[in-house]
Write a protein that holds these residues in place. Structure first.
Motif, mmCIF file in Angstrom:
data_model
loop_
_atom_site.group_PDB
_atom_site.id
_atom_site.type_symbol
_atom_site.label_atom_id
_atom_site.label_comp_id
_atom_site.label_asym_id
_atom_site.label_seq_id
_atom_site.Cartn_x
_atom_site.Cartn_y
_atom_site.Cartn_z
ATOM 1 N N THR A 282 4.074 -7.835 3.052
ATOM 2 C CA THR A 282 3.712 -7.514 1.674
ATOM 3 C C THR A 282 3.833 -8.780 0.849
ATOM 4 O OG1 THR A 282 4.549 -5.241 1.881
ATOM 5 C CG2 THR A 282 4.237 -6.103 -0.350
ATOM 6 N N VAL A 283 2.730 -9.225 0.257
ATOM 7 C CA VAL A 283 2.778 -10.428 -0.564
ATOM 8 C C VAL A 283 3.359 -10.082 -1.926
ATOM 9 C CG1 VAL A 283 0.407 -10.160 -1.455
ATOM 10 C CG2 VAL A 283 1.468 -12.432 -1.386
ATOM 11 N N PRO A 293 2.299 -6.318 -5.474
ATOM 12 C CA PRO A 293 2.425 -6.242 -4.010
ATOM 13 C C PRO A 293 1.155 -5.732 -3.336
ATOM 14 C CG PRO A 293 4.366 -5.335 -5.095
ATOM 15 C CD PRO A 293 3.352 -5.551 -6.166
ATOM 16 N N VAL A 294 0.804 -6.381 -2.232
ATOM 17 C CA VAL A 294 -0.324 -5.978 -1.391
ATOM 18 C C VAL A 294 0.148 -6.042 0.056
ATOM 19 C CG1 VAL A 294 -2.686 -6.478 -0.641
ATOM 20 C CG2 VAL A 294 -2.012 -6.912 -3.021
ATOM 21 N N GLU A 295 -0.063 -4.956 0.797
ATOM 22 C CA GLU A 295 0.300 -4.944 2.207
ATOM 23 C C GLU A 295 -0.852 -5.494 3.052
ATOM 24 O OE1 GLU A 295 1.640 -1.162 3.546
ATOM 25 O OE2 GLU A 295 3.374 -1.115 2.196
ATOM 26 N N PHE A 296 -0.513 -6.231 4.098
ATOM 27 C CA PHE A 296 -1.536 -6.840 4.944
ATOM 28 C C PHE A 296 -0.886 -7.249 6.267
ATOM 29 C CE2 PHE A 296 0.618 -10.156 2.727
ATOM 30 C CZ PHE A 296 0.670 -11.228 3.594
ATOM 31 N N HIS A 297 -1.706 -7.823 7.159
ATOM 32 C CA HIS A 297 -1.217 -8.206 8.486
ATOM 33 C C HIS A 297 -1.404 -9.685 8.798
ATOM 34 C CE1 HIS A 297 -2.341 -3.867 8.755
ATOM 35 N NE2 HIS A 297 -1.105 -3.813 9.208
ATOM 36 N N GLU A 298 -2.275 -10.367 8.069
ATOM 37 C CA GLU A 298 -2.530 -11.782 8.346
ATOM 38 C C GLU A 298 -3.021 -12.443 7.068
ATOM 39 O OE1 GLU A 298 -4.635 -14.579 11.794
ATOM 40 O OE2 GLU A 298 -5.359 -12.540 11.504
ATOM 41 N N LYS A 446 -5.719 -5.858 8.563
ATOM 42 C CA LYS A 446 -5.977 -6.285 7.191
ATOM 43 C C LYS A 446 -5.644 -7.758 7.008
ATOM 44 C CE LYS A 446 -6.110 -6.437 2.589
ATOM 45 N NZ LYS A 446 -7.372 -6.588 1.860
ATOM 46 N N VAL A 447 -6.614 -8.526 6.506
ATOM 47 C CA VAL A 447 -6.424 -9.934 6.178
ATOM 48 C C VAL A 447 -6.400 -10.074 4.663
ATOM 49 C CG1 VAL A 447 -7.307 -12.282 6.420
ATOM 50 C CG2 VAL A 447 -7.607 -10.630 8.291
ATOM 51 N N LEU A 448 -5.377 -10.713 4.135
ATOM 52 C CA LEU A 448 -5.262 -10.924 2.691
ATOM 53 C C LEU A 448 -6.344 -11.889 2.219
ATOM 54 C CD1 LEU A 448 -3.271 -10.272 0.270
ATOM 55 C CD2 LEU A 448 -2.273 -12.525 0.738
ATOM 56 N N THR A 449 -6.955 -11.604 1.076
ATOM 57 C CA THR A 449 -7.938 -12.501 0.476
ATOM 58 C C THR A 449 -7.557 -12.783 -0.974
ATOM 59 O OG1 THR A 449 -9.435 -10.818 -0.445
ATOM 60 C CG2 THR A 449 -9.723 -11.384 1.893
ATOM 61 N N TYR A 450 -8.178 -13.799 -1.564
ATOM 62 C CA TYR A 450 -7.955 -14.094 -2.982
ATOM 63 C C TYR A 450 -8.339 -12.906 -3.875
ATOM 64 C CZ TYR A 450 -7.128 -19.161 -2.340
ATOM 65 O OH TYR A 450 -6.606 -20.398 -2.019
ATOM 66 N N LYS A 451 -9.318 -12.113 -3.424
ATOM 67 C CA LYS A 451 -9.769 -10.970 -4.221
ATOM 68 C C LYS A 451 -8.665 -9.934 -4.376
ATOM 69 C CE LYS A 451 -13.806 -9.390 -5.960
ATOM 70 N NZ LYS A 451 -14.749 -10.196 -6.771
ATOM 71 N N ASP A 452 -7.711 -9.908 -3.441
ATOM 72 C CA ASP A 452 -6.625 -8.926 -3.472
ATOM 73 C C ASP A 452 -5.547 -9.247 -4.500
ATOM 74 O OD1 ASP A 452 -7.681 -7.419 -1.297
ATOM 75 O OD2 ASP A 452 -6.790 -8.833 0.128
ATOM 76 N N LEU A 453 -5.518 -10.475 -4.998
ATOM 77 C CA LEU A 453 -4.381 -10.935 -5.799
ATOM 78 C C LEU A 453 -4.513 -10.524 -7.259
ATOM 79 C CD1 LEU A 453 -3.998 -14.544 -4.330
ATOM 80 C CD2 LEU A 453 -2.906 -12.417 -3.552
ATOM 81 N N ARG A 454 -3.470 -9.913 -7.782
ATOM 82 C CA ARG A 454 -3.378 -9.577 -9.202
ATOM 83 C C ARG A 454 -2.037 -10.082 -9.717
ATOM 84 N NH1 ARG A 454 -7.913 -9.077 -8.457
ATOM 85 N NH2 ARG A 454 -9.331 -7.359 -8.914
ATOM 86 N N SER A 455 -2.067 -10.835 -10.799
ATOM 87 C CA SER A 455 -0.849 -11.423 -11.332
ATOM 88 C C SER A 455 0.115 -10.353 -11.818
ATOM 89 C CB SER A 455 -1.191 -12.369 -12.480
ATOM 90 O OG SER A 455 -0.010 -12.861 -13.085
ATOM 91 N N ALA A 456 1.412 -10.580 -11.539
ATOM 92 C CA ALA A 456 2.479 -9.742 -12.084
ATOM 93 C C ALA A 456 3.311 -10.515 -13.100
ATOM 94 C CB ALA A 456 3.362 -9.219 -10.957
#
Length: 583
Positions: A282-283, A293-298, A446-456
């Protein structure tokens, strides 16, 4: 040495690794927070897998000591140079007054042999960062280390254990020799070239005409679709916290604990794809700033980026941390385990990816008709012999015309036709923030991408854009020339100009066939990835894909001259560097 945790003198007494990077590491809680560190740069022997070399080490170790600070503190970092050459240290991603940024020739003169430079500033941020030399190839030869800033206020996520994971690439070959070799032949270290067998495989998949047309197009551009990394595992040993794969760095945990892993890519030239088989990640932080937070595998981590992820192993077993080089020529490896000396299976390297023309924005090879024309890499019209889709051209467009989606879009690039720095121009750059990148996305996870990122993190800057500008990432890889807007650093008339406190939209367009980690000193880039102004993520380094166009929002908050460059070290030295003047 005061603040560093140990004092070492004499080349025979040098420790191979700092305590934080040793195997069976307990985690970050064992390291004291300080506001003063005394660092000495000097030569030291380095032994990896029984082979010995000489490093430029900080306080006698590679990687360098872990620096742990606190947000809001006024800190002192004293750097003494015991090398034969000038040196420097840049605090990567840290917002500092420009004389403290550590870039020789831009905001200070460097640190001559025998001198000490006093870096002094107040910390305005928290998170995971790192520090490294900004002098010639000293970063490649060992001058890099983690920098952790603890927050004043509690973070929005919980964990029980905290490990730093620094990825890097070590070469036993002199970096001056490496640089000379890749200048003579950009594919000098590439031993994964396409074969006759590959051609017949392409024929079976695409048909004879398209396979021939594909090879002809790459030949005309004098490029290879398997030229993914300038320096490969042929020259590099990939390290995790200074440990080779066989040395197997190990971080300890208790089953059921949530573990924070602070990944830092301190490589000179290597992009890594990171996964931990058997564990979800989880990033929670990217480049030192919290994200939702976003869950992913790579995930793919470009040079100089940092990613903080949480994992929660419940079983009393070992798990492999696997960081595979983008070109699949090697890997860094470590282990998470309840006890020292435990191991888990190490995945096999996946097949080496092969770019197609769509990957670099040159179109697909499907519906071209004989006699059709396209804009060739030199700007001249080329007659199609079959196979390639005709691409829209930007020729004849005026500044302000909308070429791609967005408020205005990047200004079309029109290079000087006599300039040999530019081998090709992408006429149809793509939005690729949602793409995982070449070689990823086909494994069923699931591969994390820049599109998944939202600032907290709170947004301190306004939404309204005051100005737009475009910077084109350009190259002639055959000649090993790398540049911005078709000009190497030595050829630019002067700095790019930013206005103090303006809200700037900066477009970047990659006209090359390689990924480039672009780093801006002294201020944040906020990546326009589909989120609102309050949600767009903060970045100090952005990995720009081939044929990609993207936009970042910038608010220059500190006057002075700031470096802007590709963080692939040999690309920087080959000309992909510029100065941003905030006035």
């Amino acid at each position: 040495m005061a603040g560093a945790g140990f004092f070492l003198t004499g080349i025979n007494s040098v420790l191979p690794l700092p305590a934080w990077a040793a195997t069976a590491a307990q985690g970050l809680a064992t390291h004291e927070i300080k506001d003063r560190y005394d660092l000495t740069v000097g030569y030291a022997p380095l032994t990896i897998d029984g082979r010995q070399s000489r490093a430029t080490a900080i306080n006698g170790t590679v990687p360098a000591p872990l620096i742990r600070l606190r947000e809001g503190d006024f800190i002192n970092l004293n750097v003494t140079n015991e090398l034969d050459d000038d040196s420097s240290i840049h605090w990567h991603g840290i917002l500092v007054p420009f004389p403290m940024d550590g870039v020789p020739g831009i905001n200070f003169k460097g640190i001559p042999p025998g001198d000490t430079y006093h870096y002094k500033y107040r910390l305005k941020q928290a998170g995971t960062y790192w520090y490294h030399s900004h002098s010639r190839f000293q970063e490649q030869t060992g001058m890099y280390g983690p920098l952790i800033i603890e927050p004043r206020e509690p973070e929005p996520f919980k964990y029980q254990r905290d490990h730093v994971v620094v990825l890097s690439d070590w070469a036993f070959e002199d970096p001056e020799t490496i640089f000379r070799n890749i200048n003579l032949a950009g594919d000098y270290y590439n031993f994964q070239r396409r074969t006759v067998g590959d051609f017949f495989d392409e024929v079976s998949r695409k048909g004879l005409g398209d396979a021939i047309a594909d090879r002809a197009a790459w030949g005309k551009m004098r490029m290879m679709p398997v030229d993914l990394a300038d320096v490969t595992g042929h020259a590099y040993t990939y390290l995790m916290n200074g440990n080779s794969p066989d040395m197997n760095w190990t971080g300890l945990f208790e089953p059921g604990e949530t573990i924070r892993l602070r990944f830092i890519n301190a490589s000179a030239m290597s992009t890594f794809d990171v996964r931990i088989p058997g564990l979800d990640m989880t990033v929670v932080m990217v480049d030192g700033k919290p994200v939702k937070p976003v869950e992913f595998h790579e995930f793919r981590i470009g040079v100089a980026e940092t990613y903080d992820v949480l994992v929660r192993p419940t079983a009393e077993q070992a798990f492999t941390i696997f960081a595979e080089s983008l070109d699949r020529s090697g890997f860094a490896r470590g282990t998470l385990a309840p006890e020292a000396n435990m191991t888990a299976a190490v995945p096999a390297l996946r097949p080496r990816p092969v770019r197609d023309l769509a990957d670099i924005g040159m179109g697909m090879m499907d519906d071209m008709q004989p006699g059709d024309e396209w804009d060739g890499p030199d700007g001249k019209k080329e007659m199609k012999k079959g196979g390639m889709k005709k691409m829209p051209s930007m020729k004849g467009m005026k500044e302000g015309d909308t070429a791609v989606p967005g408020p205005n879009g990047p200004t079309p690039f029109k290079p000087d036709k006599s300039n040999t720095n530019v081998a090709m121009v992408i006429s149809n750059p793509q939005d690729r923030l949602g793409e995982p990148g070449i070689g990823l996305g086909d494994d069923g996870w699931k591969v994390l991408t820049y599109k998944d990122l939202r600032s907290a993190a709170p947004q301190p800057y306004k939404a309204e854009i005051d100005r737009e500008m475009t910077i084109n990432i350009t190259a002639n890889m055959e000649r090993y020339m790398f540049s911005f807007d078709g000009k190497k650093f030595s050829e630019h008339d002067g700095p790019y100009l930013f206005k103090h406190n303006e809200r700037l939209r900066l477009w970047m367009v990659n006209h090359t066939m390689m990924e480039h980690p672009i780093h801006l000193h002294g201020m944040w880039m906020q990546l326009e990835n589909g989120g609102s102004n309050d949600e767009i993520p903060f970045k100090h380094t952005v990995l720009v894909k081939p044929g990609e166009k993207l936009a970042v929002r910038i608010t220059p908050i500190e006057k002075g001259d700031w470096a802007f460059h590709c963080h692939l070290l040999y690309h920087l030295e080959a000309g992909m560097f510029q100065v941003m003047r905030v006035a």
